[in-house]
Design an enzyme around this catalytic site. Structure first.
Site, PDB file in Angstrom:
ATOM      1  N   ILE A   1       0.858  -1.197   0.000  1.00  0.00           N
ATOM      2  CA  ILE A   1       0.000   0.000   0.000  1.00  0.00           C
ATOM      3  C   ILE A   1       0.893   1.245   0.000  1.00  0.00           C
ATOM      4  O   ILE A   1       1.761   1.386   0.865  1.00  0.00           O
ATOM      5  CB  ILE A   1      -0.929   0.012   1.229  1.00  0.00           C
ATOM      6  CG1 ILE A   1      -1.772  -1.268   1.276  1.00  0.00           C
ATOM      7  CG2 ILE A   1      -1.837   1.242   1.221  1.00  0.00           C
ATOM      8  CD1 ILE A   1      -2.628  -1.398   2.520  1.00  0.00           C
TER       9      ILE A   1
ATOM     10  N   GLU B   1       1.695  -3.671   5.737  1.00  0.00           N
ATOM     11  CA  GLU B   1       0.815  -3.300   4.621  1.00  0.00           C
ATOM     12  C   GLU B   1       1.161  -4.066   3.356  1.00  0.00           C
ATOM     13  O   GLU B   1       0.748  -3.683   2.258  1.00  0.00           O
ATOM     14  CB  GLU B   1       0.907  -1.795   4.355  1.00  0.00           C
ATOM     15  CG  GLU B   1       2.241  -1.302   3.812  1.00  0.00           C
ATOM     16  CD  GLU B   1       3.265  -0.984   4.887  1.00  0.00           C
ATOM     17  OE1 GLU B   1       4.202  -0.230   4.598  1.00  0.00           O
ATOM     18  OE2 GLU B   1       3.114  -1.484   6.026  1.00  0.00           O
TER      19      GLU B   1
END
Length: 423
Positions: free
Chosen positions: A288, A331
């Site tokens: 991300i 992430e």
């Protein structure tokens, strides 16, 4: 017919309840605590017991049916010795009335359609067998007839203890036999009223004792049935707990995706399979973009929500059973695509990137977009490589680094023919 229809409905409900056995745990415990003095369980539990007990009961009825037929007809010898004046009639009753009824019950026990009425048919046969003894006595004037009525005691004991009729059936049949015996005894054999009263009292005592034994046996069977149900429930709970434990051991608690441990095991298995079969295998690394800034701006709780939404989107993107996605850490996510070439994997990666971007998750701290975006690296398994697993992961990680280094929110694939990931 009404009994049969009702029994069919009960069976269907019982079958359905077995799938939800755990839901009835409290009812089972309450029934066990109550002692079920009326020998009946509440609600659906009685239907489950009926179904559970029926096969064993039918097997017992069939075995004892053949045994009773042999023993009952063996007493034809007693007819000849005790009622020699009417033994032809006695034989006719045994062989042409009661024996065919027993044979009929045995035959019907093999037919599923008649199973709901078997208990009632056996009740009827036992009562008829006792009534036939009284009928034989009615026509006989032999001096030995005064002792012949004892056969009724044997029939009562056989029905209540050996055949083990259901308690309320046994009680009903026994009361009918007692009533018939008491009303007719002084009319069928030469006996004084005091003797008739005493004999009736003996029969009543026999009935009471046999019914007490019948009651205790059925109550114990029901108690064992409830205990077995609780054991089954404990087994189901343990199995469910093991499933939950297994899921927890292979799942990421935040996203529900496979965790790093399970991904590593699956990757090793798929790599071995791909190398053995010479099939394609590709790996996607997803990160991300600017997620630390997202957490700093919106907070870690919002960050967790964002990660879960990304995970849901990834899971929905996979259509084939063997495709898998996992949370690799923080992430970062990984997507494993068996039987997929590098072009197909790159196309899948681009679809994932666009889908997440189109979710329009706000990210005002991002340096490349107003929404949450992701970068992806794609690599393919290099057949024959001695360190294929590590190379596959390393190449996907290099491709992801290229995507992030070139501006993020993009897909890059690794090529073994180039030192850098191509644009």
């Amino acid at each position: 017919m009404g009994t049969f229809i009702r029994s069919k409905k009960v069976r269907s409900v019982a079958e359905q309840s077995k799938t939800d056995l755990v839901q009835h745990e409290q009812i089972i415990k309450e029934a066990l605590d109550s002692g079920f003095p009326r020998l009946r369980f509440p609600g659906i539990l009685e239907a489950i017991y009926f179904e559970s007990d029926l096969p064993v009961r039918l097997q017992r009825y069939l075995f004892l049916g053949w045994a009773s037929l042999f023993i009952y007809d063996l007493f034809a010898i007693g007819d000849y010795l005790m009622l020699s004046d009417v033994y032809h009639l006695a034989w006719a009753i045994r062989l042409c009335v009661v024996s065919p009824l027993i044979l009929g019950a045995i035959f019907l026990s093999y037919k599923k359609i008649f199973i709901p009425i078997i208990d009632y048919l056996i009740d009827f046969i036992i009562f008829i067998a006792a009534a036939c003894i009284i009928l034989m006595l009615f026509f006989s004037d032999h001096e030995n007839s005064i002792h012949y009525y004892t056969g009724i005691f044997i029939i009562v004991i056989f029905g209540n203890i050996v055949m083990r009729l259901r308690f309320w059936h046994a009680l009903s049949v026994s009361l009918l036999i007692q009533l018939l015996f008491t009303l007719t005894l002084d009319k069928v054999i030469p006996i004084t009223s005091h003797s008739a009263f005493n004999v009736s009292l003996v029969l009543m005592t026999t009935i009471v004792i046999s019914l007490i034994a019948n009651y205790r046996m059925e109550k114990e069977l029901r108690r064992v049935f409830l205990l077995n149900l609780l054991l089954q429930i404990d087994s189901i709970k343990l199995e469910e707990s093991n499933k939950v434990f297994k899921m927890l051991s292979i799942s990421d608690p935040l996203t529900g995706l496979s965790n790093r441990r399970y991904f590593d095991a699956t990757l090793e298995r798929e790599v071995k399979s791909a190398l053995r079969k010479n099939h394609n295998l590709c790996l996607l690394f997803l990160d991300i973009d600017y997620f630390k800034l997202y957490n700093d701006t919106y907070g870690h709780q919002a960050g967790d929500v964002c990660i879960r939404k990304i995970a849901d989107s990834l899971q929905q993107s996979l259509k084939r059973p063997r495709d898998m996605c996992a949370r690799y850490g923080g992430e970062e996510f990984v997507v494993l695509l068996p039987d997929t070439d590098i072009q197909g994997a790159t196309g899948m990666a681009e679809t994932i990137r666009m889908t997440i971007e189109d979710m329009h998750l706000p990210h005002k701290a991002s340096q490349i977009s107003d929404y949450v975006t992701v970068s992806l690296g794609v690599s393919e398994l290099l057949s024959g490589n001695a360190d294929a697993i590590n190379q596959l992961i390393e190449n996907a990680d290099k491709a992801l680094y290229c995507a992030k280094n070139e501006g993020r929110n993009r897909v890059r694939r690794y090529s073994q023919n180039e030192s850098q990931c191509p644009v």
